[in-house]
Design an enzyme around this catalytic site. Sequence first.
Site, PDB file in Angstrom:
ATOM      1  N   THR A  34      32.919  59.713  43.157  1.00  9.61           N
ATOM      2  CA  THR A  34      33.395  58.686  44.092  1.00  9.61           C
ATOM      3  C   THR A  34      32.495  58.626  45.319  1.00  9.61           C
ATOM      4  OG1 THR A  34      35.670  59.037  43.340  1.00  9.61           O
ATOM      5  CG2 THR A  34      35.370  57.871  45.418  1.00  9.61           C
ATOM      6  N   ARG A 595      41.611  70.307  36.333  1.00  8.06           N
ATOM      7  CA  ARG A 595      42.420  69.901  37.489  1.00  8.06           C
ATOM      8  C   ARG A 595      42.602  71.080  38.443  1.00  8.06           C
ATOM      9  NH1 ARG A 595      40.859  65.539  37.419  1.00  8.06           N
ATOM     10  NH2 ARG A 595      39.590  66.393  35.751  1.00  8.06           N
TER      11      ARG A 595
END
Length: 655
Positions: A34, A595
């Site tokens: 991102t 995660r």
Amino acid sequence: MTAGFGALNERQKAAVEACDGHELVLAGAGSGKTRVLTVKIAHLIRDRGVAPWRIMAVTFTNKAAREMLSRVTGMVGENLRGMQVCTFHSWGLRFLRRHPKSLEELGYPADFVIFDRADCRSLIKKIAKEHDFEASAIGGVIEGVSKAYAECDPRTLEADVDESLRGVYEAYRASLKAQGALDFDDLMILPLHLLITDPALLSDERGRVEWILVDEYQDVNRPQHTLLKLLAGDANRVMAVGDPDQSIYGWRGADMSLIMNFERDFPKARVFVLDQNYRSSGSILEAANEVIRNNFNRREKNLWTSSEKGDKVTLVKFGNDIGESEFIADEIERLVSGSAGKPYDYGDICVLYRINALSRVYEQSLLERGIPYRVVRGTSFYERREIKDVLAMLRLSVNPKDQASLERVANIPPRGLGQKSVSQIAAFLMDAEGTPDEIWDGLGLGARLKGRAAEGAADMSRVMLKIRAAPSLKDAVDCALYDAGYADWLMGEYHEDYADRLENVRELVSIMPDGGNIADALAEAAIYTDQETADAAGPQVNLLTLHASKGLEFPVVFVAGMEEGVFPTSRVLDEDAGDDSVEEERRLCYVGMTRARERLYLSGAKKRRLFGHDKISKLSRFTDELPGTVRTDDRTARGEGSYVFGGNHGRNWRW
């Protein structure tokens, strides 16, 4: 130089600075993709002189689009009005609004409306009934009609429709057009059709953009890919960011081959690999890398980190699912108290599972200890619509005077009972005397209904009596599902996740052992539905499916239910499923493992109560692929049989 550029590593900088053609950025989990995307956009505007309105950035959610625009605005420090940061569907909507005349030539008004998925389902159901389809078949009709249009030839709009569905398909498309309405598939298919058939329009749209940047490219489907190729043409540039190892949505149309063959479709594209992970400890990355390298269909990539090794990954095997859930609850308490070292908040902890139905046993252990939790991107087990509906049917059969349950399920599935008829039935049930069997038996005549309402009351009476006569909880749930027609109704209303909802209902049977009666089961359920979890404002343990965890991260992660037939699921273990399905399950395991930032626990049970049956399983094959550095703990009772650790999926355990 653009703000934020200095914080990039060398590979990230190279991906940002490359502006001489197409590029593919293979961004591993936690590798800062991102940041690369947002700095790239800022770099194009500030350092390369590209006008904001000549940039199109595509994400898969409106929330991600808003966040990206906000970040870029913060870096550039100027108004970015005109820059297209959007989802594929929102781009399609804007395109059609820009070209009303072209749309009108296809027979649609310029001021068209969008039918949401519920509107479309209702319309197809109505048409299917007019074409004499049985209620039980309507779910398949909905899927067939939608799939046929989504896969149609965008040039001709001709679809390969099964002949049995052609009448419904054509009537549905005609009805949409007559109402001046589009569905979500139209927002992709109609722009493609117009761009392919109108060269001037295509030239105009290509002239609007110079750069196209796409996030999560591993999740792109064929129509979306075709759109990007059309808009790129020979002059514009495409930057795709994604990770084949995190492609987990093949079941809803994502085509991983598109990112695998990116250079074929976009010639001379440069490929950049981002493999430095900024999220997870070295031990977690080592375990995740070992698992994913067992997939054949992937691009080679080995995540690494400059951080410390950290705590070892822990793999625990239990005799049954109760032992597993109690361990997870106990370990959470230990982690929060600080007795395991660094203290954590409840909100730092996440429990992941493959299917929604598994959450029940973990929720119950947390509730028993008063541990606050929330079901992320989902609904807690006893709050799910299908669970509330079926429990209401069972409660109503036991207690005809339960007004709340009557209001909930009197007309589910539809029985032709209006509000006035339901009120008459409620009045009769409240005034009636006798046993529940006698009250239900007398409903047909006692409520003094006529016509279709009388038939509906008689049907309700029949179903309630049959549930009451069921010899076990399993039989009672089956009555609610099949005798009452609730399963067929679920398929028609919620076709996209019908299988999950049906599994949730079947999991109700696991509340009680075989032979338990309805009243006992309802009392057991009430214990959990009546308990308070926690103030929503406070930290809570996060429970969610592995699919829902994509894009999230937590300091502590438990991946539970790691057994053959559960994860990977039994559906992909069928001979007809093929290796691709197992590889997608392995990618899902990889996503779950990555995660975790600091601590990762993997667990499975030899015996699991699921859908009312005791399931004996081996540990998931994915646990066999873990490195030897993983800490293993076998908590099954000795002497239960070593076959669980044998066969093709055996593991050497340290006792």
